[in-house]
Scaffold this motif. Structure first.
Motif, short mmCIF file in Angstrom:
data_model
loop_
_atom_site.label_atom_id
_atom_site.label_comp_id
_atom_site.label_asym_id
_atom_site.label_seq_id
_atom_site.Cartn_x
_atom_site.Cartn_y
_atom_site.Cartn_z
N PRO A 19 69.15 28.86 61.61
CA PRO A 19 68.39 29.74 62.51
C PRO A 19 68.62 31.23 62.30
O PRO A 19 67.68 32.00 62.34
CB PRO A 19 68.83 29.30 63.90
CG PRO A 19 70.08 28.53 63.69
CD PRO A 19 70.04 27.97 62.33
N VAL A 20 69.87 31.63 62.08
CA VAL A 20 70.11 33.06 61.91
C VAL A 20 69.45 33.54 60.62
O VAL A 20 68.72 34.54 60.61
CB VAL A 20 71.63 33.39 61.92
CG1 VAL A 20 71.86 34.86 61.64
CG2 VAL A 20 72.25 32.98 63.25
N ARG A 21 69.66 32.82 59.57
CA ARG A 21 69.10 33.19 58.27
C ARG A 21 67.57 33.13 58.29
O ARG A 21 66.90 33.95 57.66
CB ARG A 21 69.64 32.28 57.18
CG ARG A 21 69.28 32.75 55.78
CD ARG A 21 69.90 31.91 54.72
NE ARG A 21 71.35 31.88 54.87
CZ ARG A 21 72.14 31.03 54.26
NH1 ARG A 21 71.64 30.12 53.45
NH2 ARG A 21 73.44 31.06 54.44
N GLU A 22 67.01 32.18 59.02
CA GLU A 22 65.56 32.00 59.02
C GLU A 22 64.84 32.91 60.03
O GLU A 22 63.75 33.40 59.74
CB GLU A 22 65.21 30.54 59.34
CG GLU A 22 65.66 29.57 58.26
CD GLU A 22 65.47 28.12 58.67
OE1 GLU A 22 64.58 27.83 59.49
OE2 GLU A 22 66.22 27.27 58.16
N ILE A 23 65.43 33.11 61.19
CA ILE A 23 64.73 33.83 62.26
C ILE A 23 65.13 35.30 62.35
O ILE A 23 64.30 36.15 62.71
CB ILE A 23 64.95 33.14 63.62
CG1 ILE A 23 64.50 31.67 63.55
CG2 ILE A 23 64.18 33.84 64.73
CD1 ILE A 23 64.87 30.85 64.77
N ALA A 24 66.37 35.64 62.03
CA ALA A 24 66.83 37.03 62.20
C ALA A 24 65.98 38.05 61.42
O ALA A 24 65.66 39.10 61.98
CB ALA A 24 68.30 37.16 61.82
N PRO A 25 65.58 37.78 60.17
CA PRO A 25 64.73 38.77 59.50
C PRO A 25 63.42 39.03 60.25
O PRO A 25 62.97 40.18 60.36
CB PRO A 25 64.47 38.15 58.12
CG PRO A 25 65.63 37.23 57.90
CD PRO A 25 65.95 36.69 59.27
N LEU A 26 62.83 37.98 60.79
CA LEU A 26 61.62 38.14 61.59
C LEU A 26 61.91 38.96 62.84
O LEU A 26 61.18 39.90 63.16
CB LEU A 26 61.06 36.77 61.98
CG LEU A 26 59.92 36.77 63.00
CD1 LEU A 26 58.67 37.42 62.42
CD2 LEU A 26 59.64 35.35 63.47
N SER A 27 62.98 38.62 63.52
CA SER A 27 63.35 39.33 64.74
C SER A 27 63.56 40.82 64.47
O SER A 27 63.08 41.67 65.22
CB SER A 27 64.62 38.72 65.33
OG SER A 27 64.99 39.42 66.49
N LEU A 28 64.24 41.14 63.38
CA LEU A 28 64.48 42.54 63.03
C LEU A 28 63.17 43.28 62.75
O LEU A 28 62.98 44.42 63.21
CB LEU A 28 65.41 42.64 61.82
CG LEU A 28 66.85 42.23 62.08
CD1 LEU A 28 67.60 42.12 60.76
CD2 LEU A 28 67.51 43.24 63.01
N ARG A 29 62.27 42.65 62.04
CA ARG A 29 60.99 43.30 61.73
C ARG A 29 60.16 43.51 62.99
O ARG A 29 59.51 44.54 63.15
CB ARG A 29 60.23 42.48 60.69
CG ARG A 29 60.89 42.56 59.32
CD ARG A 29 60.28 41.68 58.25
NE ARG A 29 58.83 41.74 58.18
CZ ARG A 29 58.07 40.71 57.83
NH1 ARG A 29 58.62 39.54 57.52
NH2 ARG A 29 56.77 40.83 57.78
N VAL A 30 60.19 42.54 63.90
CA VAL A 30 59.43 42.69 65.14
C VAL A 30 60.06 43.79 66.00
O VAL A 30 59.35 44.62 66.58
CB VAL A 30 59.33 41.35 65.91
CG1 VAL A 30 58.59 41.54 67.24
CG2 VAL A 30 58.62 40.30 65.07
#
Length: 175
Positions: A36-47
């Motif tokens: 989850p961190v590896r998969e979702i964190a980049p999206l979260s940061l961009r948003v």
């Protein structure tokens, strides 16, 4: 002085960015979300970065002549709401990470990605609603600026300013 043409361009860039981020959320949601961190964190940061950029732009527009334009105040209110939706989407991405990693902390945590997938679906929905708002406001501002630049008083002022600041030919300067 705030360049409303530049702001129109920036507003127009938010719509495709939100559509791309929304598609990314959907892609992650449809997967297993095993990391989850590896998969979702980049999206979260961009948003989150987009939310900050949009909030900064709403602030800049609020200090410009934009609110005095016809419908400007209402459009600014719509943009502020869209910024809140983008921020909420970023928070939902973080919650998706938390819900998926909770299995490492709590015995009764949901071992499936269902809760995280639901958070990502909600984030996707918020981004899609914000995208619609941004597209509409960008189109409105673009039309207003186009109609403003074709008004006779604008054309007269532009031609007067252009002739007043026109460079003097070199041959005339020497005499």
């Amino acid at each position: 002085m705030v360049d409303l043409t530049e702001h129109t361009r920036l507003l127009g860039e938010v719509y495709p960015a939100l559509k791309e981020l929304s598609a990314e959320a959907r892609r992650i949601r449809e997967g297993e979300i095993a990391k989850p961190v590896r998969e979702i964190a980049p999206l979260s940061l961009r948003v989150h970065e987009l939310a900050v950029q949009c909030t900064r732009q709403v602030h800049d527009l609020s200090l410009s002549p934009y609110p005095t334009m016809e419908g400007g105040t209402e459009s600014l209110a719509h943009l502020a709401g869209a910024c809140a939706q983008i921020s909420l989407a970023a928070t939902l991405c973080n919650l998706a990470i938390h819900h998926r990693t909770a299995i490492y902390l709590y015995e009764d945590a949901d071992p499936t990605p269902a809760t995280s997938a639901d958070q990502l679906r909600r984030a996707e929905d918020e981004m899609q609603r914000a995208a619609i708002t941004y597209r509409a406001v960008a189109q409105q501002l673009s039309r207003r600026l186009a109609s403003f630049t074709t008004r006779p008083e604008f054309l007269h002022r532009s031609s007067t300013q252009a002739s007043a600041t026109a460079p003097v030919p070199a041959a005339r300067r020497r005499t």
